[in-house]
Write a protein that holds these residues in place. Structure first.
Motif, PDB file in Angstrom:
ATOM      1  N   UNK A 153     -22.873  20.371 -13.534  1.00  0.00           N
ATOM      2  CA  UNK A 153     -22.777  19.030 -12.971  1.00  0.00           C
ATOM      3  C   UNK A 153     -21.826  19.051 -11.788  1.00  0.00           C
ATOM      4  N   UNK A 154     -22.335  18.686 -10.619  1.00  0.00           N
ATOM      5  CA  UNK A 154     -21.497  18.605  -9.428  1.00  0.00           C
ATOM      6  C   UNK A 154     -20.787  17.251  -9.401  1.00  0.00           C
ATOM      7  N   UNK A 155     -19.487  17.287  -9.372  1.00  0.00           N
ATOM      8  CA  UNK A 155     -18.706  16.055  -9.368  1.00  0.00           C
ATOM      9  C   UNK A 155     -17.506  16.229  -8.435  1.00  0.00           C
ATOM     10  N   UNK A 156     -16.585  15.293  -8.447  1.00  0.00           N
ATOM     11  CA  UNK A 156     -15.429  15.392  -7.541  1.00  0.00           C
ATOM     12  C   UNK A 156     -14.295  14.519  -8.054  1.00  0.00           C
ATOM     13  N   UNK A 157     -13.081  14.972  -7.770  1.00  0.00           N
ATOM     14  CA  UNK A 157     -11.905  14.135  -7.996  1.00  0.00           C
ATOM     15  C   UNK A 157     -11.672  13.325  -6.725  1.00  0.00           C
ATOM     16  N   UNK A 158     -11.571  12.022  -6.865  1.00  0.00           N
ATOM     17  CA  UNK A 158     -11.320  11.142  -5.727  1.00  0.00           C
ATOM     18  C   UNK A 158      -9.986  10.439  -5.955  1.00  0.00           C
ATOM     19  N   UNK A 159      -9.070  10.583  -5.017  1.00  0.00           N
ATOM     20  CA  UNK A 159      -7.746   9.970  -5.142  1.00  0.00           C
ATOM     21  C   UNK A 159      -7.395   9.277  -3.829  1.00  0.00           C
ATOM     22  N   UNK A 160      -6.946   8.049  -3.930  1.00  0.00           N
ATOM     23  CA  UNK A 160      -6.566   7.251  -2.756  1.00  0.00           C
ATOM     24  C   UNK A 160      -5.148   6.714  -2.971  1.00  0.00           C
ATOM     25  N   UNK A 161      -4.332   6.834  -1.959  1.00  0.00           N
ATOM     26  CA  UNK A 161      -2.991   6.235  -2.040  1.00  0.00           C
ATOM     27  C   UNK A 161      -2.671   5.526  -0.734  1.00  0.00           C
ATOM     28  N   UNK A 162      -1.751   4.570  -0.821  1.00  0.00           N
ATOM     29  CA  UNK A 162      -1.354   3.844   0.377  1.00  0.00           C
ATOM     30  C   UNK A 162      -0.269   4.608   1.127  1.00  0.00           C
ATOM     31  N   UNK A 163      -0.259   4.441   2.410  1.00  0.00           N
ATOM     32  CA  UNK A 163       0.771   5.031   3.271  1.00  0.00           C
ATOM     33  C   UNK A 163       2.143   4.523   2.836  1.00  0.00           C
ATOM     34  N   UNK A 164       3.085   5.432   2.670  1.00  0.00           N
ATOM     35  CA  UNK A 164       4.424   5.043   2.225  1.00  0.00           C
ATOM     36  C   UNK A 164       5.244   4.363   3.312  1.00  0.00           C
ATOM     37  N   UNK A 165       5.121   4.884   4.541  1.00  0.00           N
ATOM     38  CA  UNK A 165       5.947   4.391   5.639  1.00  0.00           C
ATOM     39  C   UNK A 165       5.058   4.012   6.821  1.00  0.00           C
ATOM     40  N   UNK A 166       5.107   2.754   7.206  1.00  0.00           N
ATOM     41  CA  UNK A 166       4.323   2.278   8.345  1.00  0.00           C
ATOM     42  C   UNK A 166       5.145   2.394   9.630  1.00  0.00           C
ATOM     43  N   UNK A 167       4.460   2.693  10.719  1.00  0.00           N
ATOM     44  CA  UNK A 167       5.151   2.863  11.997  1.00  0.00           C
ATOM     45  C   UNK A 167       5.514   1.501  12.597  1.00  0.00           C
ATOM     46  N   UNK A 168       6.519   1.464  13.450  1.00  0.00           N
ATOM     47  CA  UNK A 168       6.860   0.207  14.139  1.00  0.00           C
ATOM     48  C   UNK A 168       5.666  -0.357  14.916  1.00  0.00           C
ATOM     49  N   UNK A 169       4.834   0.529  15.474  1.00  0.00           N
ATOM     50  CA  UNK A 169       3.659   0.072  16.236  1.00  0.00           C
ATOM     51  C   UNK A 169       2.703  -0.687  15.331  1.00  0.00           C
ATOM     52  N   UNK A 170       2.434  -0.128  14.133  1.00  0.00           N
ATOM     53  CA  UNK A 170       1.532  -0.804  13.205  1.00  0.00           C
ATOM     54  C   UNK A 170       2.062  -2.189  12.833  1.00  0.00           C
ATOM     55  N   UNK A 171       3.338  -2.249  12.512  1.00  0.00           N
ATOM     56  CA  UNK A 171       3.929  -3.520  12.088  1.00  0.00           C
ATOM     57  C   UNK A 171       3.847  -4.558  13.210  1.00  0.00           C
ATOM     58  N   UNK A 172       4.105  -4.112  14.432  1.00  0.00           N
ATOM     59  CA  UNK A 172       4.103  -5.023  15.575  1.00  0.00           C
ATOM     60  C   UNK A 172       2.691  -5.547  15.852  1.00  0.00           C
TER      61      UNK A 172
END
Length: 215
Positions: A135-154
């Motif tokens: 059986x072909x399968x996969x582990x899928x893992x997603x996480x949020x970015x820990x530190x956002x850049x000043x550009x993103x926030x602005x």
């Protein structure tokens, strides 16, 4: 298992098949893509679902498959790394199917996601394919970015959206044991955290870094 708790929550994923002998080589491809730097477009569903952009992603996958196919026959695992904010979440099912069928692991940044209460989120996607009893399968893992850049926030604030750095002063990182290779990831601005880099240094053979900036 959790390798460490505290300011850095480092979680390890053990993925089959477990290989007892060391892997001689691992194939790594990095996609060089031209991305629109408009935060507004990243948050727009329809801007991210064009046929032309899907063709770009499809061509990258096909090229990776051609390059890797002969080397995979020698049982060398293959990883494709795509930039930060490059994959629309609406294409996840197709990308997971490609990974399972091609046996190519994928580490990529997801395009920004609108959350509740005017929040916005930047996620990193990990897909590691493997087989269990044919059986072909996969582990899928997603996480949020820990530190956002000043550009993103602005830029997000201009759109009435807010992105938040790590919660409770704790950063979460993943380490994947795939074919005996220890693999971790950091997203762009996370690299400025020298403490996180030090924690991961002795725990992984390969550090994948999807980035968005031109450098």
């Amino acid at each position: 298992p959790i390798l460490e708790k505290g300011d850095y929550d480092i979680q390890k994923f053990l993925i089959q098949p477990f290989i007892r002998k060391p892997i001689e080589k691992i194939n790594v491809a990095v996609a060089n893509m031209k991305l629109d730097d408009s935060i507004e477009k990243m948050l727009s569903r329809w801007e991210n679902l064009s046929f032309d952009y899907k063709k770009v992603i499809h061509n990258i996958f096909e090229d990776a498959l051609k390059v890797f196919s002969s080397k995979q026959n020698k049982n060398f695992p293959s990883i494709l790394i795509l930039p930060e904010a490059s994959i629309p979440i609406y294409w996840l099912d197709e990308i997971i199917r490609f990974s399972k069928k091609s046996k190519i692991a994928i580490i990529a940044g997801l395009q920004l996601v609108n959350g509740k209460n005017t929040s916005a989120h930047n996620y990193i996607l990990h897909i590691f394919p493997f087989s269990v009893k044919y059986l072909d399968t996969a582990l899928v893992a997603i996480r949020e970015k820990n530190d956002y850049s000043p550009y993103e926030k602005k830029e997000l604030s201009k759109l009435g959206r807010i992105c938040k750095d790590r919660e409770f002063a704790k950063a979460v990182y993943f380490v994947f044991d795939w074919y005996g290779v220890q693999i971790s990831s950091m997203v762009c601005f996370e690299l400025t955290d020298i403490g996180a880099r030090a924690k991961l240094k002795d725990r992984c053979h390969l550090l994948a870094v999807p980035v968005f900036n031109k450098d």
